[in-house]
Write a protein that holds these residues in place. Structure first.
Motif, mmCIF file in Angstrom:
data_model
loop_
_atom_site.group_PDB
_atom_site.id
_atom_site.type_symbol
_atom_site.label_atom_id
_atom_site.label_comp_id
_atom_site.label_asym_id
_atom_site.label_seq_id
_atom_site.Cartn_x
_atom_site.Cartn_y
_atom_site.Cartn_z
ATOM 1 N N GLN A 22 0.857 -1.176 0.000
ATOM 2 C CA GLN A 22 0.000 0.000 0.000
ATOM 3 C C GLN A 22 0.894 1.227 0.000
ATOM 4 N N ILE A 23 0.560 2.193 -0.857
ATOM 5 C CA ILE A 23 1.359 3.410 -0.943
ATOM 6 C C ILE A 23 0.450 4.623 -0.761
ATOM 7 N N LYS A 24 0.493 5.232 0.413
ATOM 8 C CA LYS A 24 -0.243 6.477 0.639
ATOM 9 C C LYS A 24 0.551 7.660 0.095
ATOM 10 N N ASN A 25 1.837 7.600 0.312
ATOM 11 C CA ASN A 25 2.780 8.558 -0.241
ATOM 12 C C ASN A 25 4.152 7.888 -0.178
ATOM 13 N N PRO A 26 5.165 8.424 -0.872
ATOM 14 C CA PRO A 26 6.474 7.751 -0.914
ATOM 15 C C PRO A 26 7.092 7.474 0.451
ATOM 16 N N ALA A 27 6.756 8.275 1.452
ATOM 17 C CA ALA A 27 7.339 8.095 2.778
ATOM 18 C C ALA A 27 6.594 7.058 3.613
ATOM 19 N N GLU A 28 5.405 6.642 3.156
ATOM 20 C CA GLU A 28 4.602 5.706 3.922
ATOM 21 C C GLU A 28 4.218 4.492 3.071
ATOM 22 N N ALA A 29 5.202 3.889 2.429
ATOM 23 C CA ALA A 29 4.944 2.702 1.618
ATOM 24 C C ALA A 29 4.992 1.463 2.498
#
Length: 282
Positions: free
Chosen positions: A5-12
């Protein structure tokens, strides 16, 4: 098992489990896996370490596993352990890993501040001296694909830009193919400011030219105008920063031609593909 799941590049978030063979049950999770986040890098590496803190990588581009030591890069042709581990990763898993990697780096490429991307231009001399245009994917190889769908068929687009510091044209070279692995079949020039499209030299008669032009100019005009304008501005910024970072003077560019020596209906010397009167002579 493979989930991400990728919410944004910092929270993959990613879970990757090998389900068969001698490595069955081995699970690599988000805190174990570190994708290469150099946005200008062409590698497909997702790094991980074993219990002995030896460094490995799942290369999703080449579908292989490599080990990195202080002195060497070892692939499966040199190491039976790597070969056996590589064989436990199924084709489906390689495909899922590739999709995760492309989604992650694609999102990061679109969101990143242009001034913080260390873009490379190995052909900078030709850009300055011969007005050679540059592919967006050459600079950001994992950026989101630019495609157009017509009657259920998807066409892949490679976009090229003029990044000459002295040029103010708004023309983009678009090459169309059925797959990025195939040679292009159609060449179009699109001026995103004037919203004009002209045929290039390449047309092998296999793609529906009229329908493609209508989609770009009318049906999806807003999308293409905004996307190509944004990409052109970023490319220009990338190149300007590259020149400054490497202390390269734009004076390498071709000498300015006397405008009186160019007919207004001649092609512009900047390489835009447009007539001089509609480009630098406007």
């Amino acid at each position: 098992m493979f989930t991400y799941q990728i919410k944004n590049p910092a929270e993959a978030f990613i879970n990757f489990e090998i389900g068969v063979g001698e490595f069955a049950g081995k699970v690599l999770k988000s805190n174990d896996l570190q994708p290469c986040m150099d946005l200008a890098c062409t590698c497909g590496n997702i790094y991980f370490a074993n219990d002995a803190e030896e460094l490995y990588a799942l290369d999703v581009a080449a579908k292989r596993i490599v080990q990195y030591t202080e002195t060497d890069t070892i692939d499966s042709s040199k190491n039976n352990y790597l070969k056996s581990l590589e064989n436990e990763v199924t084709e489906q898993q390689w495909g899922e890993l590739h999709k995760f990697y492309k989604d992650l780096k694609g999102m990061a490429s679109e969101m990143a501040d242009a001034d913080k991307i260390d873009a490379h231009f190995d052909n900078y001399k030709k850009v300055l001296q011969e007005s050679q245009m540059v592919s967006y994917y050459e600079v950001l190889p994992w950026s989101f694909d630019l495609t157009i769908a017509i009657e259920g068929t998807k066409y892949c687009i490679s976009d090229f830009y003029c990044v000459q510091p002295s040029c103010t044209c708004t023309n983009v070279l678009l090459l169309f193919s059925l797959s990025y692995d195939e040679q292009p079949s159609l060449e179009l020039w699109y001026d995103y400011k004037a919203e004009e499209i002209v045929m290039g030299e390449l047309d092998d008669k296999t793609l529906p030219v009229t329908k493609i032009m209508r989609e770009i100019k009318y049906t999806q005009a807003d999308k293409f105008r905004k996307t190509l304008k944004n990409r052109h501005e970023r490319m220009t910024r990338f190149f300007d920063n590259f020149l400054k970072r490497n202390k390269i003077s734009p004076s390498l560019q071709s000498p300015i031609i006397n405008p009186n020596a160019i007919g207004r209906n001649d092609l512009c010397g900047c390489g835009s593909g447009k007539k001089y009167k509609k480009c630098c002579g406007a």
